[in-house]
Scaffold this motif. Structure first.
Motif, PDB file in Angstrom:
ATOM      1  N   ARG A 113       5.117 -16.922  61.007  1.00  0.00           N
ATOM      2  CA  ARG A 113       4.958 -18.371  60.964  1.00  0.00           C
ATOM      3  C   ARG A 113       5.353 -19.053  62.270  1.00  0.00           C
ATOM      4  NH1 ARG A 113       7.839 -20.520  56.117  1.00  0.00           N
ATOM      5  NH2 ARG A 113       6.821 -22.416  56.744  1.00  0.00           N
ATOM      6  N   ALA A 114       6.310 -18.514  63.021  1.00  0.00           N
ATOM      7  CA  ALA A 114       6.720 -19.151  64.273  1.00  0.00           C
ATOM      8  C   ALA A 114       5.620 -19.105  65.328  1.00  0.00           C
ATOM      9  CB  ALA A 114       7.985 -18.494  64.822  1.00  0.00           C
ATOM     10  N   HIS A 115       4.652 -18.201  65.165  1.00  0.00           N
ATOM     11  CA  HIS A 115       3.558 -18.083  66.127  1.00  0.00           C
ATOM     12  C   HIS A 115       2.206 -18.300  65.467  1.00  0.00           C
ATOM     13  CE1 HIS A 115       6.674 -16.718  68.727  1.00  0.00           C
ATOM     14  NE2 HIS A 115       6.986 -15.768  67.870  1.00  0.00           N
ATOM     15  N   SER A 116       2.188 -19.014  64.362  1.00  0.00           N
ATOM     16  CA  SER A 116       0.968 -19.209  63.586  1.00  0.00           C
ATOM     17  C   SER A 116      -0.034 -20.123  64.275  1.00  0.00           C
ATOM     18  CB  SER A 116       1.311 -19.801  62.219  1.00  0.00           C
ATOM     19  OG  SER A 116       1.798 -21.123  62.380  1.00  0.00           O
ATOM     20  N   GLY A 117       0.431 -20.982  65.166  1.00  0.00           N
ATOM     21  CA  GLY A 117      -0.462 -21.939  65.802  1.00  0.00           C
ATOM     22  C   GLY A 117      -0.496 -23.276  65.089  1.00  0.00           C
ATOM     23  N   ARG A 118       0.148 -23.378  63.946  1.00  0.00           N
ATOM     24  CA  ARG A 118       0.158 -24.631  63.206  1.00  0.00           C
ATOM     25  C   ARG A 118       1.558 -25.211  63.177  1.00  0.00           C
ATOM     26  NH1 ARG A 118      -0.854 -24.103  57.690  1.00  0.00           N
ATOM     27  NH2 ARG A 118      -1.207 -26.313  57.682  1.00  0.00           N
ATOM     28  N   PRO A 119       1.762 -26.444  63.434  1.00  0.00           N
ATOM     29  CA  PRO A 119       0.860 -27.435  63.999  1.00  0.00           C
ATOM     30  C   PRO A 119       0.929 -27.437  65.524  1.00  0.00           C
ATOM     31  CG  PRO A 119       2.882 -28.519  63.367  1.00  0.00           C
ATOM     32  CD  PRO A 119       3.037 -27.045  63.011  1.00  0.00           C
ATOM     33  N   PHE A 120       0.050 -28.151  66.145  1.00  0.00           N
ATOM     34  CA  PHE A 120       0.028 -28.405  67.592  1.00  0.00           C
ATOM     35  C   PHE A 120       0.027 -27.133  68.430  1.00  0.00           C
ATOM     36  CE2 PHE A 120       2.762 -31.789  65.657  1.00  0.00           C
ATOM     37  CZ  PHE A 120       1.764 -32.739  65.547  1.00  0.00           C
ATOM     38  N   HIS A 121      -0.543 -26.052  67.934  1.00  0.00           N
ATOM     39  CA  HIS A 121      -0.591 -24.758  68.622  1.00  0.00           C
ATOM     40  C   HIS A 121       0.794 -24.205  68.908  1.00  0.00           C
ATOM     41  CE1 HIS A 121      -4.894 -25.117  69.056  1.00  0.00           C
ATOM     42  NE2 HIS A 121      -4.718 -26.351  69.489  1.00  0.00           N
ATOM     43  N   MET A 122       1.811 -24.657  68.172  1.00  0.00           N
ATOM     44  CA  MET A 122       3.185 -24.222  68.411  1.00  0.00           C
ATOM     45  C   MET A 122       3.692 -23.265  67.344  1.00  0.00           C
ATOM     46  SD  MET A 122       4.966 -27.714  69.737  1.00  0.00           S
ATOM     47  CE  MET A 122       6.546 -26.969  70.037  1.00  0.00           C
ATOM     48  N   GLY A 123       3.320 -23.439  66.118  1.00  0.00           N
ATOM     49  CA  GLY A 123       3.822 -22.596  65.053  1.00  0.00           C
ATOM     50  C   GLY A 123       4.894 -23.280  64.245  1.00  0.00           C
ATOM     51  N   GLY A 124       5.247 -22.673  63.154  1.00  0.00           N
ATOM     52  CA  GLY A 124       6.246 -23.222  62.251  1.00  0.00           C
ATOM     53  C   GLY A 124       5.719 -23.305  60.832  1.00  0.00           C
ATOM     54  N   LEU A 125       4.419 -23.568  60.699  1.00  0.00           N
ATOM     55  CA  LEU A 125       3.793 -23.585  59.387  1.00  0.00           C
ATOM     56  C   LEU A 125       3.047 -22.273  59.173  1.00  0.00           C
ATOM     57  CD1 LEU A 125       2.302 -27.188  59.340  1.00  0.00           C
ATOM     58  CD2 LEU A 125       4.440 -26.406  58.345  1.00  0.00           C
ATOM     59  N   LEU A 126       2.830 -21.916  57.932  1.00  0.00           N
ATOM     60  CA  LEU A 126       2.106 -20.695  57.627  1.00  0.00           C
ATOM     61  C   LEU A 126       0.651 -20.814  58.074  1.00  0.00           C
ATOM     62  CD1 LEU A 126       3.469 -19.959  54.051  1.00  0.00           C
ATOM     63  CD2 LEU A 126       4.082 -18.818  56.174  1.00  0.00           C
ATOM     64  N   SER A 127       0.122 -19.741  58.582  1.00  0.00           N
ATOM     65  CA  SER A 127      -1.272 -19.710  59.015  1.00  0.00           C
ATOM     66  C   SER A 127      -2.191 -19.785  57.806  1.00  0.00           C
ATOM     67  CB  SER A 127      -1.539 -18.420  59.796  1.00  0.00           C
ATOM     68  OG  SER A 127      -2.881 -18.360  60.195  1.00  0.00           O
ATOM     69  N   ARG A 128      -3.351 -20.407  57.986  1.00  0.00           N
ATOM     70  CA  ARG A 128      -4.334 -20.506  56.905  1.00  0.00           C
ATOM     71  C   ARG A 128      -5.342 -19.369  56.960  1.00  0.00           C
ATOM     72  NH1 ARG A 128      -5.642 -26.848  57.682  1.00  0.00           N
ATOM     73  NH2 ARG A 128      -3.739 -27.634  56.773  1.00  0.00           N
ATOM     74  N   THR A 129      -5.581 -18.840  58.145  1.00  0.00           N
ATOM     75  CA  THR A 129      -6.583 -17.797  58.325  1.00  0.00           C
ATOM     76  C   THR A 129      -5.895 -16.453  58.527  1.00  0.00           C
ATOM     77  OG1 THR A 129      -6.632 -18.231  60.700  1.00  0.00           O
ATOM     78  CG2 THR A 129      -8.226 -19.410  59.336  1.00  0.00           C
ATOM     79  N   PRO A 130      -6.573 -15.350  58.230  1.00  0.00           N
ATOM     80  CA  PRO A 130      -5.931 -14.030  58.373  1.00  0.00           C
ATOM     81  C   PRO A 130      -5.839 -13.586  59.831  1.00  0.00           C
ATOM     82  CG  PRO A 130      -8.149 -13.774  57.535  1.00  0.00           C
ATOM     83  CD  PRO A 130      -7.887 -15.243  57.608  1.00  0.00           C
ATOM     84  N   VAL A 131      -5.055 -14.321  60.598  1.00  0.00           N
ATOM     85  CA  VAL A 131      -4.844 -14.030  62.010  1.00  0.00           C
ATOM     86  C   VAL A 131      -3.345 -13.968  62.262  1.00  0.00           C
ATOM     87  CG1 VAL A 131      -5.168 -14.870  64.364  1.00  0.00           C
ATOM     88  CG2 VAL A 131      -7.001 -15.140  62.702  1.00  0.00           C
ATOM     89  N   VAL A 132      -2.914 -12.906  62.931  1.00  0.00           N
ATOM     90  CA  VAL A 132      -1.509 -12.727  63.291  1.00  0.00           C
ATOM     91  C   VAL A 132      -1.422 -12.857  64.809  1.00  0.00           C
ATOM     92  CG1 VAL A 132       0.434 -11.122  63.272  1.00  0.00           C
ATOM     93  CG2 VAL A 132      -1.122 -11.220  61.326  1.00  0.00           C
TER      94      VAL A 132
END
Length: 160
Positions: A113-132
């Motif tokens: 989650r810290a590198h998920s890209g959400r929000p603002f391309h920063m991370g912190g929220l869970l990713s919605r797409t199957p991308v790590v």
């Protein structure tokens, strides 16, 4: 800078030092109002950068797959790899993005989650797409690591 801004805005919200708020100017009242939402954004930025500095997510590549201290992926769980946002971006603004199977995504989604890209391309929220995704600004750079992953994924046996 984010830590300093967070501290300054928290001080403004709670009124420290008190001498600044005894007879405040209109600009100080305006600053104090803006500090309420500002402390949330600055605190989020401070968490993001401190987390990256104190807990670097080094990428390990071996015969079993790819791993960091937070997650591990087997080679057969990785469908594709790409550099985000693009190969021509500055190396410190690049990260590797692995498209993975749904099972692998559900297993490592929370840890990434810290590198998920959400929000603002920063991370912190869970990713919605199957991308790590990996951490930004790794050494060696994602551009240098990409050929290793690309070669490994192209040369795997059919059906995997």
């Amino acid at each position: 800078m984010a830590v300093i801004l967070t501290v300054l805005m928290v001080c403004a919200v709670i009124g420290i030092p008190a001498s600044f708020f005894v007879d405040p100017s209109p600009m100080m009242v305006f600053y104090r109002i803006l500090a309420v939402p500002g402390v949330l954004f600055a605190g989020y930025g401070a968490w993001y950068y401190i987390n990256g500095a104190l807990r670097p997510q080094h990428v390990t590549i071996d015969d079993l797959g790819v791993s960091t201290p937070g997650w591990a992926l087997a080679w057969d769980e990785i469908r594709d790899v790409r550099i985000e946002p693009a190969e021509f971006a500055a190396p410190r603004k690049q990260q590797l993005a692995f498209s993975v199977t749904e099972e692998a995504f559900q297993r490592v989604r929370q840890a990434n989650r810290a590198h998920s890209g959400r929000p603002f391309h920063m991370g912190g929220l869970l990713s919605r797409t199957p991308v790590v995704r990996t951490q930004f600004d790794t050494n060696p750079t994602p551009f240098d690591l990409f050929p290793i992953f690309d070669d490994r994924l192209r040369n795997r046996p059919p059906g995997i």
